[in-house]
Design a protein around this motif. Structure first.
Motif, PDB file in Angstrom:
ATOM      1  N   HIS A 478       2.292   3.114 -39.570  1.00  0.00           N
ATOM      2  CA  HIS A 478       2.842   1.778 -39.323  1.00  0.00           C
ATOM      3  C   HIS A 478       3.546   1.683 -37.967  1.00  0.00           C
ATOM      4  N   GLN A 479       4.104   2.806 -37.515  1.00  0.00           N
ATOM      5  CA  GLN A 479       4.943   2.779 -36.311  1.00  0.00           C
ATOM      6  C   GLN A 479       4.181   3.116 -35.033  1.00  0.00           C
ATOM      7  N   GLN A 480       3.101   3.884 -35.136  1.00  0.00           N
ATOM      8  CA  GLN A 480       2.421   4.413 -33.955  1.00  0.00           C
ATOM      9  C   GLN A 480       1.021   3.812 -33.811  1.00  0.00           C
ATOM     10  N   PRO A 481       0.824   2.933 -32.831  1.00  0.00           N
ATOM     11  CA  PRO A 481      -0.506   2.325 -32.646  1.00  0.00           C
ATOM     12  C   PRO A 481      -1.613   3.345 -32.437  1.00  0.00           C
ATOM     13  N   LEU A 482      -1.272   4.525 -31.902  1.00  0.00           N
ATOM     14  CA  LEU A 482      -2.307   5.548 -31.683  1.00  0.00           C
ATOM     15  C   LEU A 482      -3.057   5.872 -32.963  1.00  0.00           C
ATOM     16  N   VAL A 483      -2.363   5.894 -34.099  1.00  0.00           N
ATOM     17  CA  VAL A 483      -3.012   6.287 -35.354  1.00  0.00           C
ATOM     18  C   VAL A 483      -4.100   5.280 -35.722  1.00  0.00           C
ATOM     19  N   THR A 484      -3.853   4.019 -35.451  1.00  0.00           N
ATOM     20  CA  THR A 484      -4.841   2.982 -35.747  1.00  0.00           C
ATOM     21  C   THR A 484      -5.897   2.869 -34.664  1.00  0.00           C
ATOM     22  N   LEU A 485      -5.472   2.926 -33.402  1.00  0.00           N
ATOM     23  CA  LEU A 485      -6.358   2.566 -32.300  1.00  0.00           C
ATOM     24  C   LEU A 485      -7.008   3.741 -31.589  1.00  0.00           C
ATOM     25  N   GLY A 486      -6.409   4.925 -31.683  1.00  0.00           N
ATOM     26  CA  GLY A 486      -6.870   6.034 -30.866  1.00  0.00           C
ATOM     27  C   GLY A 486      -8.271   6.519 -31.187  1.00  0.00           C
ATOM     28  N   ASP A 487      -8.929   7.089 -30.176  1.00  0.00           N
ATOM     29  CA  ASP A 487     -10.238   7.681 -30.422  1.00  0.00           C
ATOM     30  C   ASP A 487     -10.058   9.081 -30.996  1.00  0.00           C
ATOM     31  N   PHE A 488     -11.152   9.688 -31.390  1.00  0.00           N
ATOM     32  CA  PHE A 488     -11.151  10.962 -32.112  1.00  0.00           C
ATOM     33  C   PHE A 488     -11.979  11.984 -31.351  1.00  0.00           C
ATOM     34  N   LYS A 489     -11.423  13.187 -31.208  1.00  0.00           N
ATOM     35  CA  LYS A 489     -12.167  14.272 -30.571  1.00  0.00           C
ATOM     36  C   LYS A 489     -12.018  15.528 -31.415  1.00  0.00           C
ATOM     37  N   ALA A 492     -12.996  22.831 -31.680  1.00  0.00           N
ATOM     38  CA  ALA A 492     -13.459  24.042 -32.370  1.00  0.00           C
ATOM     39  C   ALA A 492     -14.318  23.714 -33.594  1.00  0.00           C
ATOM     40  N   PRO A 493     -15.448  23.030 -33.403  1.00  0.00           N
ATOM     41  CA  PRO A 493     -16.269  22.593 -34.549  1.00  0.00           C
ATOM     42  C   PRO A 493     -16.821  23.741 -35.388  1.00  0.00           C
ATOM     43  N   ALA A 494     -16.977  24.933 -34.813  1.00  0.00           N
ATOM     44  CA  ALA A 494     -17.556  26.053 -35.553  1.00  0.00           C
ATOM     45  C   ALA A 494     -16.511  26.908 -36.266  1.00  0.00           C
ATOM     46  N   ASP A 495     -15.242  26.575 -36.109  1.00  0.00           N
ATOM     47  CA  ASP A 495     -14.178  27.346 -36.766  1.00  0.00           C
ATOM     48  C   ASP A 495     -14.259  27.139 -38.275  1.00  0.00           C
ATOM     49  N   GLU A 496     -14.407  28.209 -39.028  1.00  0.00           N
ATOM     50  CA  GLU A 496     -14.597  28.114 -40.471  1.00  0.00           C
ATOM     51  C   GLU A 496     -13.293  28.029 -41.252  1.00  0.00           C
ATOM     52  N   ALA A 497     -12.164  28.104 -40.550  1.00  0.00           N
ATOM     53  CA  ALA A 497     -10.871  28.107 -41.240  1.00  0.00           C
ATOM     54  C   ALA A 497      -9.960  26.952 -40.841  1.00  0.00           C
ATOM     55  N   VAL A 498     -10.108  26.457 -39.622  1.00  0.00           N
ATOM     56  CA  VAL A 498      -9.157  25.477 -39.091  1.00  0.00           C
ATOM     57  C   VAL A 498      -9.875  24.182 -38.734  1.00  0.00           C
ATOM     58  N   PHE A 499      -9.287  23.065 -39.166  1.00  0.00           N
ATOM     59  CA  PHE A 499      -9.749  21.736 -38.783  1.00  0.00           C
ATOM     60  C   PHE A 499      -8.764  21.242 -37.731  1.00  0.00           C
ATOM     61  N   MET A 500      -9.258  21.070 -36.511  1.00  0.00           N
ATOM     62  CA  MET A 500      -8.392  20.695 -35.403  1.00  0.00           C
ATOM     63  C   MET A 500      -9.034  19.537 -34.635  1.00  0.00           C
ATOM     64  N   TYR A 501      -8.243  18.524 -34.372  1.00  0.00           N
ATOM     65  CA  TYR A 501      -8.771  17.388 -33.619  1.00  0.00           C
ATOM     66  C   TYR A 501      -7.674  16.722 -32.808  1.00  0.00           C
ATOM     67  N   GLU A 502      -8.101  15.913 -31.843  1.00  0.00           N
ATOM     68  CA  GLU A 502      -7.175  15.133 -31.016  1.00  0.00           C
ATOM     69  C   GLU A 502      -7.389  13.649 -31.270  1.00  0.00           C
ATOM     70  N   ARG A 503      -6.320  12.905 -31.189  1.00  0.00           N
ATOM     71  CA  ARG A 503      -6.375  11.438 -31.150  1.00  0.00           C
ATOM     72  C   ARG A 503      -5.781  11.004 -29.814  1.00  0.00           C
ATOM     73  N   HIS A 504      -6.464  10.098 -29.136  1.00  0.00           N
ATOM     74  CA  HIS A 504      -6.017   9.660 -27.804  1.00  0.00           C
ATOM     75  C   HIS A 504      -6.027   8.142 -27.717  1.00  0.00           C
ATOM     76  N   TRP A 505      -4.929   7.592 -27.176  1.00  0.00           N
ATOM     77  CA  TRP A 505      -4.852   6.151 -26.947  1.00  0.00           C
ATOM     78  C   TRP A 505      -3.916   5.891 -25.768  1.00  0.00           C
ATOM     79  N   GLN A 506      -4.417   5.126 -24.777  1.00  0.00           N
ATOM     80  CA  GLN A 506      -3.681   4.861 -23.543  1.00  0.00           C
ATOM     81  C   GLN A 506      -3.218   6.190 -22.938  1.00  0.00           C
ATOM     82  N   ASP A 507      -1.917   6.395 -22.778  1.00  0.00           N
ATOM     83  CA  ASP A 507      -1.443   7.636 -22.164  1.00  0.00           C
ATOM     84  C   ASP A 507      -0.945   8.639 -23.200  1.00  0.00           C
TER      85      ASP A 507
END
Length: 558
Positions: A478-489, A492-507
């Motif tokens: 509710h407080q952070q527009p990045l969660v709603t608007l940010g893109d997804f990257k 480490a797609p081949a890592d069998e143990a860890v799910f890691m991603y970035e969200r980016h919006w504006q700066d």
């Protein structure tokens, strides 16, 4: 999309209520509408915005309300229409919206339309359903029901077969008939005029069947995804007509249950300019642990993380900017999330429940919380078939063990323990009193044995509980527009143990890290961070740098 273009449902968090198992107030062992009213302040405190109500319409309950006999009456088990009106008003007074479950692929065989339909071959309602002549004692085609057996039921009165892609008491509606479609639109508008805020649409991509109902490839134990009954040639035409006749007339939200779809299909059903639905439920991520030996959902496999990440990545990137994702780990038809994707042992249940919540809620889309998920409720782990009530479960046991002898009773019970729909339908665990505070009498379905330690009262008393963690995640959205608007990257797609991603919006860039294992592992995390990185939320009290503890979740603002 900018902040000013956000629709209210894109920033919302939905809480799914399964009324039969939420709260019983009249001591009949079945949850009811007054029971939901009694807990609206609880839901408001959690921070959710929308309540999705599973079916409360009049029904003989062959499939727990998904066999509707009257769309404009409330089942007596749940209360009255006056109770519903009170619920709607009380929710709106608290700033909560309410969406109804719309089940229009089929009705109950006790619906007035079907009673007329089966009365005679020339009845005006005959064409509201699919009636076909068989070939002797052979069904009109080779389609299977999702609940086992043929999708055709012989009716002696008119000596024809009717189509039911689910239970024999759930005949499929014939959307080719414009009079049927108009009757449905009239009913939907009636509900919108009462003031509801939208619809969750049950198996909505099955409303257009293949012309002529031809034989198709047999899919044992599941009709979902079968090309003969899903994503049919007129489904988008029907949904655009529904949008014009109903959905465009109010500021509501819609979400369609759509089995057997890809991101490309998602763009068709929920694309910004398609005038169909706002979002859909896809199930690719819930099919990854299915049996590889022809038993469909009846499996004890664990979901492979690499494949899970791939599916989520495809939906996050495939729909970004063009359509909207729904985010969910579980619902009334699936096992509990912490038992399926996490670890429900006393040692790791809390950590893994928080980790799963972190991973899901910081993706782009509208998150759905299934009742009890916010306190880390687990699978039922019932050991005896007599403890189960679900028609799909009982039919599968009868077919695979009793009739066809494909599995032993012991093997099948292990599969049922992992996958039965009753895992998510056990009564809500409110406190440690008898029957978990759900009812003063024996409930319609057994309470999970762990209710004395896993319950709402205990969660609210512990400020480090799963409940308060969900509250924080909802507040971030509710407080952070990045969660709603940010893109997804995806990282480490081949890592069998860890799910890691970035969200980016504006700066702004956020880094989300989730360990899906019960072991401590090391990853080069410090190299991903900046000097200004700060920890926003995590499920451990301290940051140990490159070392990830069991089921650890961390979110950094870089």
């Amino acid at each position: 999309m900018t902040e000013t273009e956000i629709k209210w449902w894109q920033q919302a968090v939905v809480y799914q209520v399964y009324p039969r198992s939420f709260q019983d107030t009249n001591e009949d062992g079945i949850g009811d509408l007054p029971g939901i009213i009694a807990h609206l302040d609880y839901l408001k405190a959690l921070g959710i915005d929308v309540i999705w109500l599973n079916p409360v319409y009049q029904s003989p309950n062959d499939d727990n309300g998904y066999d509707i006999s009257d769309y404009q009456r409330i089942a007596s088990d749940f209360g009255t229409m006056a109770d519903f009106d009170k619920l709607l008003a009380a929710a709106h007074q608290r700033g909560l919206k309410l969406i109804m479950d719309l089940v229009v692929n089929h009705t109950s065989d006790e619906h007035a339309w079907f009673k007329q339909s089966r009365a005679s071959r020339d009845n005006p309602y005959r064409n509201f359903y699919f009636w076909r002549a068989g070939q002797g004692d052979k069904a009109p085609n080779n389609w299977d029901s999702a609940f086992g057996g043929s999708a055709w039921q012989y009716d002696a009165q008119t000596q024809d077969y009717y189509l039911h892609t689910f239970s024999t008491k759930q005949p499929d509606l014939n959307w080719e008939n414009p009079k049927l479609r108009q009757s449905i639109y009239d009913m939907m508008n009636w509900w919108l005029e009462k003031g509801i805020d939208g619809f969750r649409m049950d198996v909505i991509n099955q409303i257009s069947k293949r012309p002529g109902l031809p034989d198709g490839p047999l899919k044992p134990h599941s009709q979902f995804g079968d090309s003969q009954v899903t994503n049919g040639p007129r489904v988008h035409e029907f949904l655009r007509e529904m949008h014009q006749q109903v959905l465009s007339r109010a500021d509501i939200m819609t979400v369609g249950e759509t089995h057997g779809v890809t991101p490309a299909d998602g763009l068709k059903y929920a694309g910004r300019d398609r005038h169909e639905l706002d979002m859909i439920f896809e199930f690719q991520h819930l099919r990854l642990d299915n049996s590889q030996h022809g038993f469909g959902k009846w499996s004890t496999r664990k979901t492979p993380l690499v494949a899970l990440k791939q599916v989520i990545n495809e939906w996050q990137t495939g729909l970004h900017g063009e359509a909207w994702n729904s985010l969910f780990w579980n619902n009334h038809d699936t096992p509990r999330a912490v038992s399926r994707f996490g670890n429900d042992s006393p040692q790791y249940r809390d950590r893994s429940a928080k980790m799963l919540a972190t991973c899901l809620h910081l993706l782009q889309g509208t998150p759905y919380i299934y009742q009890g998920e916010e306190i880390g409720m687990t699978n039922a782990h019932f050991k005896q078939l007599a403890d189960y009530r679900d028609i799909e479960t009982l039919n599968a046991y009868d077919e695979l063990v009793t009739s066809q002898h494909q599995l032993t009773a012991t093997d099948m019970m292990a599969r049922i323990e992992a996958n039965s729909r009753d895992n998510s339908r056990t009564p809500m665990q409110w406190d440690a009193t008898t029957h978990a505070g759900f009812s003063a009498v024996q409930p319609w379905l057994r309470v999970n044995d762990n209710y004395k330690t896993i319950n709402v009262a205990a969660a609210l008393a512990d400020h480090q509980s799963v409940w308060y963690y969900y509250q924080k995640l909802i507040a971030l959205r509710h407080q952070q527009p990045l969660v709603t608007l940010g893109d997804f990257k995806l990282l480490a797609p081949a890592d069998e143990a860890v799910f890691m991603y970035e969200r980016h919006w504006q700066d702004q860039t956020w880094l989300i890290i989730c360990n899906f294992t019960a072991t401590t592992i090391k990853r080069q995390l410090e190299s991903l961070k900046t000097a200004q990185s700060r920890l926003i939320i995590g499920n451990y009290p301290t940051d140990t740098g490159d070392k990830l503890r069991p089921y650890e979740a961390r979110v950094y603002a870089l």
